[in-house]
Design a protein around this motif. Structure first.
Motif, short mmCIF file in Angstrom:
data_model
loop_
_atom_site.label_atom_id
_atom_site.label_comp_id
_atom_site.label_asym_id
_atom_site.label_seq_id
_atom_site.Cartn_x
_atom_site.Cartn_y
_atom_site.Cartn_z
N UNK A 148 -10.73 4.50 -2.53
CA UNK A 148 -9.96 5.69 -2.17
C UNK A 148 -8.50 5.34 -1.93
N UNK A 149 -8.28 4.31 -1.12
CA UNK A 149 -6.91 3.90 -0.79
C UNK A 149 -6.18 3.37 -2.02
N UNK A 150 -6.88 2.64 -2.85
CA UNK A 150 -6.27 2.10 -4.07
C UNK A 150 -5.78 3.21 -5.00
N UNK A 151 -6.61 4.23 -5.18
CA UNK A 151 -6.24 5.35 -6.05
C UNK A 151 -5.11 6.15 -5.43
N UNK A 152 -5.21 6.41 -4.13
CA UNK A 152 -4.16 7.17 -3.43
C UNK A 152 -2.83 6.44 -3.49
N UNK A 153 -2.85 5.12 -3.30
CA UNK A 153 -1.62 4.33 -3.39
C UNK A 153 -1.02 4.40 -4.79
N UNK A 154 -1.90 4.37 -5.80
CA UNK A 154 -1.42 4.42 -7.18
C UNK A 154 -0.74 5.76 -7.48
N UNK A 155 -1.27 6.84 -6.91
CA UNK A 155 -0.63 8.15 -7.08
C UNK A 155 0.70 8.18 -6.35
N UNK A 156 0.71 7.65 -5.13
CA UNK A 156 1.92 7.64 -4.32
C UNK A 156 3.02 6.82 -4.98
N UNK A 157 2.66 5.74 -5.64
CA UNK A 157 3.63 4.86 -6.28
C UNK A 157 4.03 5.33 -7.68
N UNK A 158 3.43 6.43 -8.13
CA UNK A 158 3.80 6.97 -9.43
C UNK A 158 3.10 6.33 -10.61
N UNK A 159 2.10 5.49 -10.33
CA UNK A 159 1.31 4.92 -11.43
C UNK A 159 0.58 6.04 -12.16
N UNK A 160 0.05 6.98 -11.37
CA UNK A 160 -0.56 8.20 -11.92
C UNK A 160 0.25 9.38 -11.43
N UNK A 161 0.67 10.22 -12.35
CA UNK A 161 1.53 11.35 -12.02
C UNK A 161 0.80 12.67 -12.26
#
Length: 217
Positions: A6-19
């Motif tokens: 959960x945290x890994x995916x959320x961090x990826x969204x926050x960092x713009x990896x997934x937009x």
């Protein structure tokens, strides 16, 4: 400490990896993060429940905010952030104020890099949240800033906005340093109001459609 799916995916969204609009595939996420598919599946279900993800047919995509959602988010954020600044003026230790000042000084060296400035901006605001010394307020602001991750680009790229934002940060820190809670809250509200105005101006420039912009305060 190892982060969960959960945290890994959320961090990826926050960092713009997934937009916003990007499709999230369970198998690809499991491979990317080196975890099994079961925790990924559970994380995706949790993120969908929290409206961080949306359905596009049978697929899950990163959600986006429409104009009304954006306006509602800014209203809540302005009030909660203002309260954090007001409490920080009362409770922040001198060391915390110096950290905030150092952040501003360092961020002035990143005016030519909007993405780096945007990341630094998030750290600055989070530091104000922590300086409020109110755990419940910090928790609520974490939820608000999680939703801000659903914005796709940064208005700090607008000419002059980055420098203006840092000047606004300085006014906030000056008021906190002086222990003036009302002035700190007022400066924080004004800061967010100007950022929201920039976002709306960008939106209008894009043919009046609801823009999807990243956190840029």
């Amino acid at each position: 400490m190892q982060k969960d799916a959960y945290t890994l995916i959320l961090d990826a969204i926050d960092e713009g990896v997934y937009r916003p609009g990007d499709r999230l595939v369970e198998s690809e996420l499991a491979e990317r993060f080196g975890v099994s598919r079961t925790p990924v599946r559970e994380a995706l279900q949790r993120l969908e429940t929290q409206q961080m993800l949306a359905r596009d047919g049978r697929s899950l995509i990163v959600a986006s905010l429409d104009h009304n959602q954006l306006a509602e988010l800014y209203i809540v954020r302005a009030e909660l952030e203002a309260l954090a600044a007001q409490l920080a003026a009362k409770h922040a230790a001198p060391e915390e104020v110096r950290v905030l000042q150092n952040m501003i000084d360092e961020d002035r060296g990143q005016l030519d890099d909007p993405e780096a400035l945007s990341r630094a901006n998030r750290r600055f605001h989070h530091q104000i949240h922590l300086a409020s010394h109110n755990r419940y307020l910090v928790q609520q602001l974490d939820l608000v800033h999680r939703s801000m991750a659903l914005l796709a680009t940064t208005s700090l790229a607008v000419k002059g906005r980055g420098e203006a934002a840092l000047d606004e940060h300085q006014a906030i820190v000056d008021a906190i340093r002086e222990g003036n809670g009302d002035a700190a809250a007022s400066a924080l509200r004004a800061h967010i109001s100007r950022a929201f105005e920039t976002r709306l101006t960008l939106d209008a420039a894009h043919h009046g459609t609801a823009g999807h912009w990243a956190e840029a305060l």
